[in-house]
Write a protein that holds these residues in place. Structure first.
Motif, PDB file in Angstrom:
ATOM      1  N   SER A  69     -21.629  17.083  55.043  1.00  0.00           N
ATOM      2  CA  SER A  69     -21.550  15.510  55.552  1.00  0.00           C
ATOM      3  C   SER A  69     -20.428  15.478  56.540  1.00  0.00           C
ATOM      4  CB  SER A  69     -21.356  14.771  54.515  1.00  0.00           C
ATOM      5  OG  SER A  69     -19.992  14.967  53.695  1.00  0.00           O
ATOM      6  N   SER A  70     -19.433  16.138  56.428  1.00  0.00           N
ATOM      7  CA  SER A  70     -18.245  16.175  57.592  1.00  0.00           C
ATOM      8  C   SER A  70     -18.893  16.371  59.029  1.00  0.00           C
ATOM      9  CB  SER A  70     -17.334  16.969  57.292  1.00  0.00           C
ATOM     10  OG  SER A  70     -17.689  18.537  57.196  1.00  0.00           O
ATOM     11  N   ALA A  71     -20.121  17.079  59.307  1.00  0.00           N
ATOM     12  CA  ALA A  71     -20.823  17.185  60.590  1.00  0.00           C
ATOM     13  C   ALA A  71     -20.981  16.026  61.101  1.00  0.00           C
ATOM     14  CB  ALA A  71     -22.037  18.282  60.270  1.00  0.00           C
ATOM     15  N   LEU A  72     -21.437  14.805  60.470  1.00  0.00           N
ATOM     16  CA  LEU A  72     -21.704  13.434  61.058  1.00  0.00           C
ATOM     17  C   LEU A  72     -20.479  12.977  61.654  1.00  0.00           C
ATOM     18  CD1 LEU A  72     -23.756  13.831  58.454  1.00  0.00           C
ATOM     19  CD2 LEU A  72     -24.093  11.300  58.793  1.00  0.00           C
ATOM     20  N   LEU A  73     -19.170  13.412  61.400  1.00  0.00           N
ATOM     21  CA  LEU A  73     -17.972  12.819  62.085  1.00  0.00           C
ATOM     22  C   LEU A  73     -17.667  13.563  63.229  1.00  0.00           C
ATOM     23  CD1 LEU A  73     -15.831  12.555  58.977  1.00  0.00           C
ATOM     24  CD2 LEU A  73     -17.271  10.753  59.888  1.00  0.00           C
ATOM     25  N   GLU A 197     -13.739   6.858  51.412  1.00  0.00           N
ATOM     26  CA  GLU A 197     -15.016   7.109  51.822  1.00  0.00           C
ATOM     27  C   GLU A 197     -14.859   8.105  52.911  1.00  0.00           C
ATOM     28  OE1 GLU A 197     -17.067   2.360  51.963  1.00  0.00           O
ATOM     29  OE2 GLU A 197     -15.879   3.274  53.761  1.00  0.00           O
ATOM     30  N   LEU A 198     -14.121   8.184  53.922  1.00  0.00           N
ATOM     31  CA  LEU A 198     -13.931   9.067  54.755  1.00  0.00           C
ATOM     32  C   LEU A 198     -13.328  10.366  54.024  1.00  0.00           C
ATOM     33  CD1 LEU A 198     -13.242  10.283  57.607  1.00  0.00           C
ATOM     34  CD2 LEU A 198     -11.096   9.465  57.686  1.00  0.00           C
ATOM     35  N   MET A 199     -12.947  10.566  52.820  1.00  0.00           N
ATOM     36  CA  MET A 199     -12.393  11.637  52.269  1.00  0.00           C
ATOM     37  C   MET A 199     -13.805  12.290  51.623  1.00  0.00           C
ATOM     38  SD  MET A 199      -8.641  10.370  50.323  1.00  0.00           S
ATOM     39  CE  MET A 199      -9.078  11.628  48.865  1.00  0.00           C
ATOM     40  N   ALA A 200     -14.676  11.238  51.256  1.00  0.00           N
ATOM     41  CA  ALA A 200     -15.787  11.683  50.626  1.00  0.00           C
ATOM     42  C   ALA A 200     -16.792  12.383  51.711  1.00  0.00           C
ATOM     43  CB  ALA A 200     -16.568  10.884  49.927  1.00  0.00           C
ATOM     44  N   ALA A 201     -16.820  11.899  52.820  1.00  0.00           N
ATOM     45  CA  ALA A 201     -17.658  12.223  53.863  1.00  0.00           C
ATOM     46  C   ALA A 201     -16.933  13.965  54.341  1.00  0.00           C
ATOM     47  CB  ALA A 201     -17.392  11.331  54.969  1.00  0.00           C
ATOM     48  N   LEU A 202     -15.629  13.952  54.202  1.00  0.00           N
ATOM     49  CA  LEU A 202     -15.233  15.113  54.645  1.00  0.00           C
ATOM     50  C   LEU A 202     -15.247  16.345  53.138  1.00  0.00           C
ATOM     51  CD1 LEU A 202     -11.998  14.076  56.528  1.00  0.00           C
ATOM     52  CD2 LEU A 202     -14.053  15.302  57.630  1.00  0.00           C
ATOM     53  N   GLY A 203     -15.774  15.740  52.305  1.00  0.00           N
ATOM     54  CA  GLY A 203     -15.604  16.547  51.158  1.00  0.00           C
ATOM     55  C   GLY A 203     -14.282  17.028  50.689  1.00  0.00           C
ATOM     56  N   ALA A 204     -13.383  16.217  50.644  1.00  0.00           N
ATOM     57  CA  ALA A 204     -11.882  16.306  50.408  1.00  0.00           C
ATOM     58  C   ALA A 204     -11.434  15.658  49.028  1.00  0.00           C
ATOM     59  CB  ALA A 204     -11.057  15.879  51.539  1.00  0.00           C
ATOM     60  N   GLU A 205     -10.654  16.156  48.376  1.00  0.00           N
ATOM     61  CA  GLU A 205     -10.159  15.656  47.025  1.00  0.00           C
ATOM     62  C   GLU A 205      -8.746  14.765  47.388  1.00  0.00           C
ATOM     63  OE1 GLU A 205     -10.416  18.645  44.338  1.00  0.00           O
ATOM     64  OE2 GLU A 205     -12.617  18.602  44.240  1.00  0.00           O
ATOM     65  N   SER A 206      -8.082  15.163  48.452  1.00  0.00           N
ATOM     66  CA  SER A 206      -7.104  14.453  48.604  1.00  0.00           C
ATOM     67  C   SER A 206      -6.689  14.168  50.187  1.00  0.00           C
ATOM     68  CB  SER A 206      -5.726  15.320  48.455  1.00  0.00           C
ATOM     69  OG  SER A 206      -5.829  16.564  49.172  1.00  0.00           O
ATOM     70  N   ARG A 207      -5.875  13.284  50.376  1.00  0.00           N
ATOM     71  CA  ARG A 207      -5.519  12.938  51.789  1.00  0.00           C
ATOM     72  C   ARG A 207      -5.200  14.168  52.767  1.00  0.00           C
ATOM     73  NH1 ARG A 207      -2.997   6.885  52.216  1.00  0.00           N
ATOM     74  NH2 ARG A 207      -4.802   5.964  51.040  1.00  0.00           N
ATOM     75  N   PHE A 208      -4.338  15.063  51.965  1.00  0.00           N
ATOM     76  CA  PHE A 208      -3.947  16.041  52.621  1.00  0.00           C
ATOM     77  C   PHE A 208      -5.104  17.101  52.860  1.00  0.00           C
ATOM     78  CE2 PHE A 208      -2.487  20.684  52.606  1.00  0.00           C
ATOM     79  CZ  PHE A 208      -1.679  20.719  53.639  1.00  0.00           C
ATOM     80  N   GLN A 209      -5.960  17.471  52.292  1.00  0.00           N
ATOM     81  CA  GLN A 209      -7.108  18.014  52.426  1.00  0.00           C
ATOM     82  C   GLN A 209      -8.083  17.486  53.469  1.00  0.00           C
ATOM     83  OE1 GLN A 209     -10.000  18.554  49.144  1.00  0.00           O
ATOM     84  NE2 GLN A 209      -9.986  20.724  49.403  1.00  0.00           N
ATOM     85  N   ALA A 210      -8.217  16.074  53.398  1.00  0.00           N
ATOM     86  CA  ALA A 210      -8.772  15.482  54.376  1.00  0.00           C
ATOM     87  C   ALA A 210      -8.515  15.864  55.791  1.00  0.00           C
ATOM     88  CB  ALA A 210      -8.925  13.964  54.390  1.00  0.00           C
TER      89      ALA A 210
END
Length: 220
Positions: A69-73, A197-210
């Protein structure tokens, strides 16, 4: 180039893998492909940014492409999708929030697995043993069934994609939610929902990981 038995060939660099598989792409009628970002499989004749499938499908072809999903960004997403949707034949694109094993399967007979990158070159394993190819295909089918159709997902993330650069900039600067919400002209509740929603799109579990994944993709 390193050969590991007759059924598995490991090569290094896009030019070599394309040289060895170009004839397979040209004759293939069913192609399945999984990629974590737009750069994956974006080569043709050893050059970056070309046809993501390495060939031009015919009207009898069936192509399935699974993206993280992060590719969409990524900035080039709309352009890539425009090219893919104009390809002849049946082309299906789906999206997953999970990491994918970057893979191409040709006619259920040959699987190409992308490996690690070393000294600027990526390794690729070309598999031809039927049982091994079927195992790879089974993993792809499982990920495909659990994924979301592009049109449905694209509609969900249209606003996220538009706001992503600004939200990511604010996150990277450590701006407090209240200030970030005012900057974007929205409530704190809405801002936090957008971040989630952005974290989910990036597959991230935290803001740092995003933020880390956004930097890997060149989004910030």
């Amino acid at each position: 180039m390193t050969r590991t038995g007759e059924a598995v060939t490991v090569v290094h660099g896009e030019q070599e893998v394309f040289r060895r598989t170009a004839h397979l792409f040209e004759s293939a009628t069913e192609i399945t492909c999984a990629a974590n970002d737009l750069a994956g499989w974006g080569w043709r004749h050893g050059t970056a940014g070309g046809n993501a499938f390495g060939h031009t499908p015919t009207h009898d072809s069936r192509v399935r492409k699974l993206y993280r999903s992060s590719a969409l960004l990524e900035p080039g997403w709309d352009q890539r999708m425009s090219v893919i949707r104009d390809l002849p034949g049946a082309v299906d694109v789906r999206v997953t929030t999970e990491d994918v094993n970057e893979t191409i399967i040709l006619d259920g007979r040959v699987a190409i697995l992308a490996g690690s990158r070393r000294a600027g070159e990526r390794s690729y394993s070309i598999l031809t043993l039927p049982d091994t190819v079927r195992s790879v295909e089974s993993l792809f089918e499982s990920a495909w069934r659990a994924s979301t159709d592009l049109d449905a997902y694209d509609a969900q993330v249209a606003d996220i994609r538009m706001l992503a650069p600004r939200v990511l900039d604010l996150l990277s600067e450590g701006v407090k939610d209240e200030t970030a919400a005012r900057t974007l002209g929205m409530s704190v509740r809405t801002y936090r929902r957008r971040v989630a929603e952005l974290m989910a799109a990036l597959g991230a579990e935290s803001r740092f990981q995003a933020g880390s994944r956004a930097r890997e993709l060149g989004l910030v």
